[in-house]
Design a protein around this motif. Structure first.
Motif, PDB file in Angstrom:
ATOM      1  N   THR A  38       2.182  13.063  71.819  1.00 31.14           N
ATOM      2  CA  THR A  38       2.321  12.504  70.340  1.00 31.14           C
ATOM      3  C   THR A  38       3.402  11.683  70.346  1.00 31.14           C
ATOM      4  O   THR A  38       3.365  10.620  69.605  1.00 31.14           O
ATOM      5  N   CYS A  61       3.093  12.307  61.746  1.00 29.81           N
ATOM      6  CA  CYS A  61       1.933  12.490  62.890  1.00 29.81           C
ATOM      7  C   CYS A  61       1.743  13.774  62.868  1.00 29.81           C
ATOM      8  O   CYS A  61       2.653  14.749  63.536  1.00 29.81           O
ATOM      9  N   VAL A  63       0.239  16.785  64.675  1.00 26.47           N
ATOM     10  CA  VAL A  63       0.016  17.278  66.497  1.00 26.47           C
ATOM     11  C   VAL A  63      -1.592  17.804  66.389  1.00 26.47           C
ATOM     12  O   VAL A  63      -1.835  18.836  65.604  1.00 26.47           O
TER      13      VAL A  63
END
Length: 76
Positions: A38, A61, A63
């Motif tokens: 990631t 973001c 995961v």
């Protein structure tokens, strides 16, 4: 570009990895590997991720496979 994790983020990641490892052998290792991937995605294309909120410099973001979100700021 250089990624820098805040000490609090490092502690949270370590705690999450320990928690996962306690739940199932090897899961903590999988979590750390997923976080590494990631962070690589973020490193390669940071502005491709959406902002946390429209008026915020913070981006997020989600995961994959784990209930975790990485929040970050792109700073020159």
């Amino acid at each position: 570009m250089h990624l820098r994790l805040l000490p609090e983020a490092e502690e949270e990641l370590a705690a999450a990895a320990r928690w996962d490892e306690d739940k199932r052998d090897g899961l903590g290792v999988d979590f750390v590997a997923t976080i590494d991937r990631t962070l690589g995605l973020i490193h390669d294309a940071p502005v491709s991720f959406p902002r946390w909120r429209e008026d915020s410099p913070i981006r997020k973001c989600v995961v994959q496979r784990f209930p975790f979100v990485v929040l970050f700021v792109v700073d020159s």
